[in-house]
Design an enzyme around this catalytic site. Structure first.
Site, PDB file in Angstrom:
ATOM      1  N   ARG A 239      42.985  45.810  37.893  1.00  0.00           N
ATOM      2  CA  ARG A 239      42.966  45.090  36.253  1.00  0.00           C
ATOM      3  C   ARG A 239      44.851  45.009  35.625  1.00  0.00           C
ATOM      4  NH1 ARG A 239      38.421  43.892  37.009  1.00  0.00           N
ATOM      5  NH2 ARG A 239      37.008  44.100  35.690  1.00  0.00           N
ATOM      6  N   GLU A 268      45.309  37.421  31.799  1.00  0.00           N
ATOM      7  CA  GLU A 268      44.545  36.551  32.461  1.00  0.00           C
ATOM      8  C   GLU A 268      44.007  35.358  31.023  1.00  0.00           C
ATOM      9  OE1 GLU A 268      41.463  38.333  34.705  1.00  0.00           O
ATOM     10  OE2 GLU A 268      43.411  39.642  35.134  1.00  0.00           O
ATOM     11  N   HIS A 287      42.479  36.038  39.617  1.00  0.00           N
ATOM     12  CA  HIS A 287      40.925  37.225  39.518  1.00  0.00           C
ATOM     13  C   HIS A 287      39.624  36.357  40.436  1.00  0.00           C
ATOM     14  CE1 HIS A 287      39.135  40.441  37.144  1.00  0.00           C
ATOM     15  NE2 HIS A 287      38.862  40.588  37.895  1.00  0.00           N
TER      16      HIS A 287
HETATM   17  P1  NAP Z   1      34.721  53.111  41.801  1.00  0.00           P
HETATM   18  O1  NAP Z   1      33.610  53.054  43.178  1.00  0.00           O
HETATM   19  O2  NAP Z   1      34.940  53.471  40.094  1.00  0.00           O
HETATM   20  O3  NAP Z   1      36.203  53.646  42.520  1.00  0.00           O
HETATM   21  C1  NAP Z   1      37.243  53.694  41.274  1.00  0.00           C
HETATM   22  C2  NAP Z   1      38.060  54.627  41.550  1.00  0.00           C
HETATM   23  O4  NAP Z   1      39.142  54.773  40.598  1.00  0.00           O
HETATM   24  C3  NAP Z   1      37.649  56.640  41.601  1.00  0.00           C
HETATM   25  O5  NAP Z   1      37.562  56.977  43.100  1.00  0.00           O
HETATM   26  C4  NAP Z   1      38.139  56.755  41.121  1.00  0.00           C
HETATM   27  O6  NAP Z   1      37.748  58.604  40.909  1.00  0.00           O
HETATM   28  C5  NAP Z   1      38.842  56.867  40.343  1.00  0.00           C
HETATM   29  N1  NAP Z   1      39.891  56.957  39.852  1.00  0.00           N
HETATM   30  C6  NAP Z   1      39.891  56.391  37.973  1.00  0.00           C
HETATM   31  N2  NAP Z   1      40.275  56.932  37.174  1.00  0.00           N
HETATM   32  C7  NAP Z   1      41.894  57.371  38.292  1.00  0.00           C
HETATM   33  C8  NAP Z   1      42.607  57.755  37.850  1.00  0.00           C
HETATM   34  N3  NAP Z   1      43.164  58.039  36.272  1.00  0.00           N
HETATM   35  N4  NAP Z   1      44.193  57.998  38.780  1.00  0.00           N
HETATM   36  C9  NAP Z   1      43.242  58.138  40.356  1.00  0.00           C
HETATM   37  N5  NAP Z   1      42.158  57.527  40.428  1.00  0.00           N
HETATM   38  C10 NAP Z   1      41.524  57.037  39.516  1.00  0.00           C
HETATM   39  O7  NAP Z   1      34.939  51.809  41.937  1.00  0.00           O
HETATM   40  P2  NAP Z   1      35.403  50.055  42.608  1.00  0.00           P
HETATM   41  O8  NAP Z   1      33.916  49.902  42.789  1.00  0.00           O
HETATM   42  O9  NAP Z   1      35.716  50.720  43.582  1.00  0.00           O
HETATM   43  O10 NAP Z   1      36.178  49.467  41.600  1.00  0.00           O
HETATM   44  C11 NAP Z   1      37.729  49.352  41.455  1.00  0.00           C
HETATM   45  C12 NAP Z   1      37.922  48.408  39.754  1.00  0.00           C
HETATM   46  O11 NAP Z   1      38.438  47.414  40.362  1.00  0.00           O
HETATM   47  C13 NAP Z   1      36.938  47.573  38.511  1.00  0.00           C
HETATM   48  O12 NAP Z   1      37.104  49.179  37.800  1.00  0.00           O
HETATM   49  C14 NAP Z   1      37.818  46.742  38.176  1.00  0.00           C
HETATM   50  O13 NAP Z   1      38.236  47.237  37.303  1.00  0.00           O
HETATM   51  C15 NAP Z   1      38.970  46.198  39.523  1.00  0.00           C
HETATM   52  N6  NAP Z   1      37.342  45.397  40.403  1.00  0.00           N
HETATM   53  C16 NAP Z   1      37.950  44.122  40.440  1.00  0.00           C
HETATM   54  C17 NAP Z   1      37.866  43.162  41.061  1.00  0.00           C
HETATM   55  C18 NAP Z   1      38.406  42.126  41.028  1.00  0.00           C
HETATM   56  O14 NAP Z   1      37.833  40.751  41.747  1.00  0.00           O
HETATM   57  N7  NAP Z   1      39.621  41.458  41.233  1.00  0.00           N
HETATM   58  C19 NAP Z   1      36.640  43.028  41.292  1.00  0.00           C
HETATM   59  C20 NAP Z   1      35.853  44.049  41.041  1.00  0.00           C
HETATM   60  C21 NAP Z   1      36.473  45.398  40.395  1.00  0.00           C
HETATM   61  P3  NAP Z   1      37.240  59.419  41.210  1.00  0.00           P
HETATM   62  O15 NAP Z   1      38.748  60.108  42.608  1.00  0.00           O
HETATM   63  O16 NAP Z   1      37.384  60.669  40.439  1.00  0.00           O
HETATM   64  O17 NAP Z   1      35.954  59.391  42.052  1.00  0.00           O
HETATM   65  C1  GLV Z   2      35.601  42.322  38.395  1.00  0.00           C
HETATM   66  O1  GLV Z   2      36.910  42.490  38.223  1.00  0.00           O
HETATM   67  C2  GLV Z   2      34.733  43.476  38.386  1.00  0.00           C
HETATM   68  O2  GLV Z   2      35.067  44.297  37.620  1.00  0.00           O
HETATM   69  O3  GLV Z   2      34.255  43.579  38.943  1.00  0.00           O
END
Ligand code: NAP
Ligand code: GLV
Length: 328
Positions: A239, A268, A287
Site C-alpha cells: 500500500r 492513488e 495498482h
Molecule cells: P498476508 O498473507 O496477511 O501477509 C501479510 C504479512 O505481513 C503477514 O505475514 C504479517 O504477519 C506481516 N505483517 C503484518 N504486520 C507486520 C508488521 N508490522 N511488520 C512486519 N510484518 C508484518 O497478506 P497478503 O495476502 O500477502 O497481502 C499483503 C498485502 O498486500 C495486503 O494487505 C494488501 O495491502 C497488499 N496487496 C496489494 C495488491 C496490489 O494489487 N498491489 C494485491 C493484493 C494485496 P505475520 O508475519 O505475523 O504473519
Molecule cells: C489489492 O490491493 C488487494 O488488497 O487485494
C-alpha cells in the site's frame, strides 16, 4: 418473500454479479469512479449487504442509513479502507479475498523488480523517442544483476511467500522480515529470517508485502531508506502509505537508493506532477497487482460468495474479523 438488498460499488465479473442477483435485489454503482462518501451513504440506505473495493471508505458514517447491514464483502485482500473495528463493534462480518490473488500480485512485484533493475521501461521510452542510432555498445544500458543477488521480503505472508518462490528461480538469496518468524517456511522456501536493519543493509532489492495498519504506516521512511544500499531497488506492491513518499523522493534524488518499482502510491491515483514520475529509475503501475483475468475473476466469485453467505447469516468463506462469531 422479501429478497435481501445489496449494493455493489462497481461493475465487475458478470457471472459473479449474476450469482448475486439470483439471490438478492442488487444495485450496482454504474460509474467507473467510486461513489463519494455521501453517495455511498445514500446508496447503502436500507441495504443488507455491500460489496466494496479498496477505494470505498466504509466506516460508521457510511453506515448511518444502513442499521440492518449484515455483511461487508471486500473485493481485495487488504481491508485498510474499512473501519474493521467499527464493523466488529456492530457485529458485521467483513469478508475479503486472500490467496486467489497472491500469485498474480507476486508476478507484478517481480515484474517491477525486473523492470527497474534491467531498465525496461526507461530503455523502451528511449527507443520510442528515436534515440537508438548506434547498433550496440558494450557500455549501453547497463543495469543491476537480478540473478544471484539478495532479495529482502518485508511481510512473509501469502504474497511474500510467492515472491520468495519467484526469487529462488533466479538463484537469489532471500532474507525476510515479518511480525512472526516462520521456521517452517524458512525450511520449505529456503529463506532466512533477518532483523529489519540487517535486511535493509544487505538486500539488493527490498519488496514490501505487509498490510497497511497503524504499525506499518511509513514503515519505510528516511531512516530505513538511508540504511539501504545506494545500489538497492525498493518494490512496493503493498500500500502506498507503507512508504513515506517524500523520503522516497529524497532517497532517489540524493542517491541513497538506486530505484523504485511502485504498484501503489500515496495518494492513488498519483498526482500528475508527482516528482517520482519524472525519475528514470522509477517505474509506476496503477495498482494492478491482482489484475490478471483469472485472479480478478476468482476474486469476484469469492467476494460474491462472502456477500451471499453474509446476507444469509452464514459464516463467510474468508472473514477478517472472525471475532464477530464468538459466542454465536
Ligand atoms: P498476508 O498473507 O496477511 O501477509 C501479510 C504479512 O505481513 C503477514 O505475514 C504479517 O504477519 C506481516 N505483517 C503484518 N504486520 C507486520 C508488521 N508490522 N511488520 C512486519 N510484518 C508484518 O497478506 P497478503 O495476502 O500477502 O497481502 C499483503 C498485502 O498486500 C495486503 O494487505 C494488501 O495491502 C497488499 N496487496 C496489494 C495488491 C496490489 O494489487 N498491489 C494485491 C493484493 C494485496 P505475520 O508475519 O505475523 O504473519
Ligand atoms: C489489492 O490491493 C488487494 O488488497 O487485494
Amino acid at each position: 418473500m422479501v429478497r435481501p438488498r445489496v449494493f455493489v460499488t462497481r461493475e465487475m465479473d458478470r457471472d459473479a454479479l449474476d450469482a448475486i442477483a439470483a439471490h438478492a435485489e442488487m444495485a450496482v454503482w454504474p460509474e467507473d469512479s467510486p461513489p463519494s462518501p455521501e453517495q455511498l451513504r445514500e446508496a447503502l440506505r436500507g441495504m443488507d449487504g455491500v460489496l466494496t473495493n479498496i477505494m470505498d471508505r466504509v466506516d460508521g458514517a457510511a453506515l448511518e442509513e444502513a442499521p440492518g447491514l449484515k455483511v461487508v464483502s471486500q473485493l481485495a485482500v487488504g481491508v485498510d479502507n474499512i473501519d474493521v473495528a467499527e464493523m466488529t463493534r456492530r457485529g458485521i462480518p467483513v469478508g475479503h479475498t486472500p490467496g486467489v490473488l497472491s500469485k498474480a500480485t507476486a508476478d507484478v512485484a517481480f515484474a517491477l523488480l525486473m523492470a527497474v533493475a534491467r531498465r525496461v521501461v526507461e530503455s523502451d521510452r528511449w527507443v520510442r523517442r528515436g534515440s537508438w542510432r548506434m547498433a550496440f555498445h558494450p557500455n549501453y544500458w547497463l543495469g543491476a544483476d537480478v540473478s544471484d543477488s539478495t532479495l529482502g521480503i518485508v511481510g512473509m505472508g501469502k504474497i511474500g511467500m510467492e515472491m520468495a518462490k519467484r526469487a529462488r528461480g533466479f538463484d537469489m538469496k532471500v532474507l525476510y522480515h515479518s511480525r512472526t518468524r516462520k521456521p517452517g517456511e524458512e525450511e520449505r522456501l529456503g529463506v532466512e529470517y533477518a532483523a529489519m536493519d540487517r535486511l535493509l543493509e544487505e538486500s539488493d532489492f527490498v519488496s514490501l508485502h505487509v498490510p497497511l495498519t497503524e504499525e506499518t504506516h511509513h514503515l519505510i521512511g528516511e531512516a530505513e531508506l538511508r540504511r539501504m544500499r545506494s545500489s538497492a531497488i525498493l518494490v512496493n506492491t503493498a500500500r502506498g502509505p507503507v512508504v513515506d513518499g517524500r523520503a522516497l523522493h529524497r532517497a532517489l534524488e540524493e542517491g541513497w537508493i538506486a530505484g523504485a518499482g511502485l504498484d501503489v502510491t500515496d495518494p492513488e491515483p498519483i498526482a500528475e506532477d508527482d516528482p517520482l514520475l519524472s525519475m528514470d529509475g522509477v517505474v509506476v503501475t496503477p495498482h494492478v497487482g491482482s489484475a490478471s483475468r483469472g485472479s480478478r475473476r476468482a476474486m469476484c466469485m469469492l467476494a460474491a460468495r462472502n456477500l451471499l453467505a453474509g446476507i444469509r447469516g452464514e459464516r463467510l468463506v474468508h472473514c477478517c474479523n472472525p471475532e464477530v462469531y464468538d459466542g454465536v
